[in-house]
Design a protein around this motif. Structure first.
Motif, PDB file in Angstrom:
ATOM      1  N   PRO A  50       0.817  -1.211   0.000  1.00 27.45           N
ATOM      2  CA  PRO A  50       0.000   0.000   0.000  1.00 27.45           C
ATOM      3  C   PRO A  50       0.854   1.267   0.000  1.00 27.45           C
ATOM      4  N   ALA A  51       0.439   2.243  -0.824  1.00 25.14           N
ATOM      5  CA  ALA A  51       1.161   3.514  -0.911  1.00 25.14           C
ATOM      6  C   ALA A  51       0.177   4.640  -1.170  1.00 25.14           C
ATOM      7  N   ARG A  52       0.498   5.820  -0.636  1.00 24.59           N
ATOM      8  CA  ARG A  52      -0.252   7.052  -0.933  1.00 24.59           C
ATOM      9  C   ARG A  52       0.680   7.941  -1.736  1.00 24.59           C
ATOM     10  N   GLU A  53       0.252   8.339  -2.932  1.00 22.28           N
ATOM     11  CA  GLU A  53       1.110   9.100  -3.834  1.00 22.28           C
ATOM     12  C   GLU A  53       0.385  10.326  -4.382  1.00 22.28           C
ATOM     13  N   PHE A  54       1.175  11.383  -4.659  1.00 22.09           N
ATOM     14  CA  PHE A  54       0.644  12.549  -5.349  1.00 22.09           C
ATOM     15  C   PHE A  54       0.676  12.289  -6.850  1.00 22.09           C
ATOM     16  N   TRP A  55      -0.436  12.555  -7.525  1.00 19.10           N
ATOM     17  CA  TRP A  55      -0.540  12.455  -8.974  1.00 19.10           C
ATOM     18  C   TRP A  55      -1.119  13.764  -9.483  1.00 19.10           C
ATOM     19  N   TYR A  56      -0.626  14.220 -10.647  1.00 18.19           N
ATOM     20  CA  TYR A  56      -1.110  15.448 -11.281  1.00 18.19           C
ATOM     21  C   TYR A  56      -1.841  15.092 -12.566  1.00 18.19           C
ATOM     22  N   HIS A  57      -3.070  15.578 -12.721  1.00 18.46           N
ATOM     23  CA  HIS A  57      -3.871  15.270 -13.909  1.00 18.46           C
ATOM     24  C   HIS A  57      -3.617  16.348 -14.969  1.00 18.46           C
ATOM     25  N   GLY A  58      -2.461  16.272 -15.608  1.00 18.14           N
ATOM     26  CA  GLY A  58      -2.028  17.272 -16.576  1.00 18.14           C
ATOM     27  C   GLY A  58      -2.808  17.282 -17.871  1.00 18.14           C
ATOM     28  N   SER A  59      -3.334  16.156 -18.305  1.00 13.58           N
ATOM     29  CA  SER A  59      -4.091  16.092 -19.559  1.00 13.58           C
ATOM     30  C   SER A  59      -5.593  16.127 -19.317  1.00 13.58           C
ATOM     31  N   GLY A  60      -5.969  16.606 -18.153  1.00 11.89           N
ATOM     32  CA  GLY A  60      -7.387  16.667 -17.805  1.00 11.89           C
ATOM     33  C   GLY A  60      -7.685  17.948 -17.059  1.00 11.89           C
ATOM     34  N   CYS A  61      -8.115  17.820 -15.816  1.00 12.06           N
ATOM     35  CA  CYS A  61      -8.579  18.954 -15.014  1.00 12.06           C
ATOM     36  C   CYS A  61      -7.457  19.743 -14.341  1.00 12.06           C
ATOM     37  N   HIS A  62      -6.211  19.296 -14.473  1.00 14.10           N
ATOM     38  CA  HIS A  62      -5.039  19.946 -13.869  1.00 14.10           C
ATOM     39  C   HIS A  62      -5.087  19.939 -12.340  1.00 14.10           C
ATOM     40  N   ALA A  63      -5.727  18.944 -11.775  1.00  8.99           N
ATOM     41  CA  ALA A  63      -5.826  18.835 -10.318  1.00  8.99           C
ATOM     42  C   ALA A  63      -4.722  17.938  -9.768  1.00  8.99           C
ATOM     43  N   TRP A  64      -4.273  18.253  -8.553  1.00  8.18           N
ATOM     44  CA  TRP A  64      -3.386  17.372  -7.804  1.00  8.18           C
ATOM     45  C   TRP A  64      -4.255  16.419  -7.007  1.00  8.18           C
ATOM     46  N   LEU A  65      -3.922  15.136  -7.067  1.00  8.70           N
ATOM     47  CA  LEU A  65      -4.699  14.100  -6.399  1.00  8.70           C
ATOM     48  C   LEU A  65      -3.807  13.275  -5.485  1.00  8.70           C
ATOM     49  N   VAL A  66      -4.404  12.665  -4.478  1.00  7.24           N
ATOM     50  CA  VAL A  66      -3.720  11.668  -3.660  1.00  7.24           C
ATOM     51  C   VAL A  66      -4.351  10.328  -4.023  1.00  7.24           C
ATOM     52  N   VAL A  67      -3.516   9.442  -4.569  1.00  6.76           N
ATOM     53  CA  VAL A  67      -3.969   8.117  -5.007  1.00  6.76           C
ATOM     54  C   VAL A  67      -3.437   7.082  -4.030  1.00  6.76           C
ATOM     55  N   GLU A  68      -4.342   6.318  -3.444  1.00  7.49           N
ATOM     56  CA  GLU A  68      -3.953   5.205  -2.570  1.00  7.49           C
ATOM     57  C   GLU A  68      -4.032   3.943  -3.410  1.00  7.49           C
ATOM     58  N   ARG A  69      -2.878   3.266  -3.581  1.00  7.27           N
ATOM     59  CA  ARG A  69      -2.854   2.067  -4.419  1.00  7.27           C
ATOM     60  C   ARG A  69      -1.858   1.067  -3.873  1.00  7.27           C
ATOM     61  N   ASP A  70      -1.982  -0.160  -4.334  1.00  6.98           N
ATOM     62  CA  ASP A  70      -1.047  -1.224  -3.988  1.00  6.98           C
ATOM     63  C   ASP A  70       0.010  -1.256  -5.092  1.00  6.98           C
ATOM     64  N   THR A  71       1.269  -1.025  -4.731  1.00  9.23           N
ATOM     65  CA  THR A  71       2.334  -0.961  -5.739  1.00  9.23           C
ATOM     66  C   THR A  71       2.653  -2.313  -6.359  1.00  9.23           C
ATOM     67  N   ARG A  72       2.203  -3.398  -5.734  1.00  8.31           N
ATOM     68  CA  ARG A  72       2.448  -4.734  -6.306  1.00  8.31           C
ATOM     69  C   ARG A  72       1.459  -5.058  -7.421  1.00  8.31           C
ATOM     70  N   THR A  73       0.206  -4.647  -7.253  1.00 10.35           N
ATOM     71  CA  THR A  73      -0.843  -5.008  -8.212  1.00 10.35           C
ATOM     72  C   THR A  73      -1.382  -3.811  -8.987  1.00 10.35           C
ATOM     73  N   HIS A  74      -1.051  -2.599  -8.555  1.00  6.75           N
ATOM     74  CA  HIS A  74      -1.567  -1.338  -9.108  1.00  6.75           C
ATOM     75  C   HIS A  74      -3.064  -1.172  -8.873  1.00  6.75           C
ATOM     76  N   ALA A  75      -3.639  -1.969  -7.978  1.00  2.00           N
ATOM     77  CA  ALA A  75      -5.049  -1.820  -7.630  1.00  2.00           C
ATOM     78  C   ALA A  75      -5.227  -0.519  -6.850  1.00  2.00           C
ATOM     79  N   ILE A  76      -6.150   0.315  -7.303  1.00  2.00           N
ATOM     80  CA  ILE A  76      -6.387   1.605  -6.663  1.00  2.00           C
ATOM     81  C   ILE A  76      -7.513   1.452  -5.649  1.00  2.00           C
TER      82      ILE A  76
END
Length: 94
Positions: A50-76
């Motif tokens: 499990p990881a909490r990461e900052f992601w930027y939606h540059g090709s969309g709404c230009h919002a900064w998001l916090v995505v909680e996902r499993d780095t082994r499976t990429h399940a969000i």
């Protein structure tokens, strides 16, 4: 990988840019000692799971998001705006 943007709906991962770990808390004020700043900037565990990461939606709404996902499976597990995450942290949440 598909990321469910809270503003634009589900989008392809290629629309986003990942910044990194969303858990470190910046030391307050300009008088933070060098040790506290070092701990904030450099050490990272980079553990699988499990990881909490900052992601930027540059090709969309230009919002900064916090995505909680499993780095082994990429399940969000959860996606919220970075502003909402900051407000939650200020109020004592995670």
């Amino acid at each position: 990988m598909r990321i469910p943007c809270p503003y634009c709906g589900e989008r392809d991962r290629r629309e986003f840019t990942v910044l990194g770990d969303a858990d470190p808390v910046r030391p307050n004020g300009m008088d933070a000692d060098a040790g506290a700043m070092f701990e904030y900037v450099y050490p990272r565990t980079n553990a699988a799971g499990p990881a909490r990461e900052f992601w930027y939606h540059g090709s969309g709404c230009h919002a900064w998001l916090v995505v909680e996902r499993d780095t082994r499976t990429h399940a969000i597990n959860k996606v919220i705006s970075a502003r909402q995450a900051a407000l939650s942290r200020e109020q004592g949440g995670a």
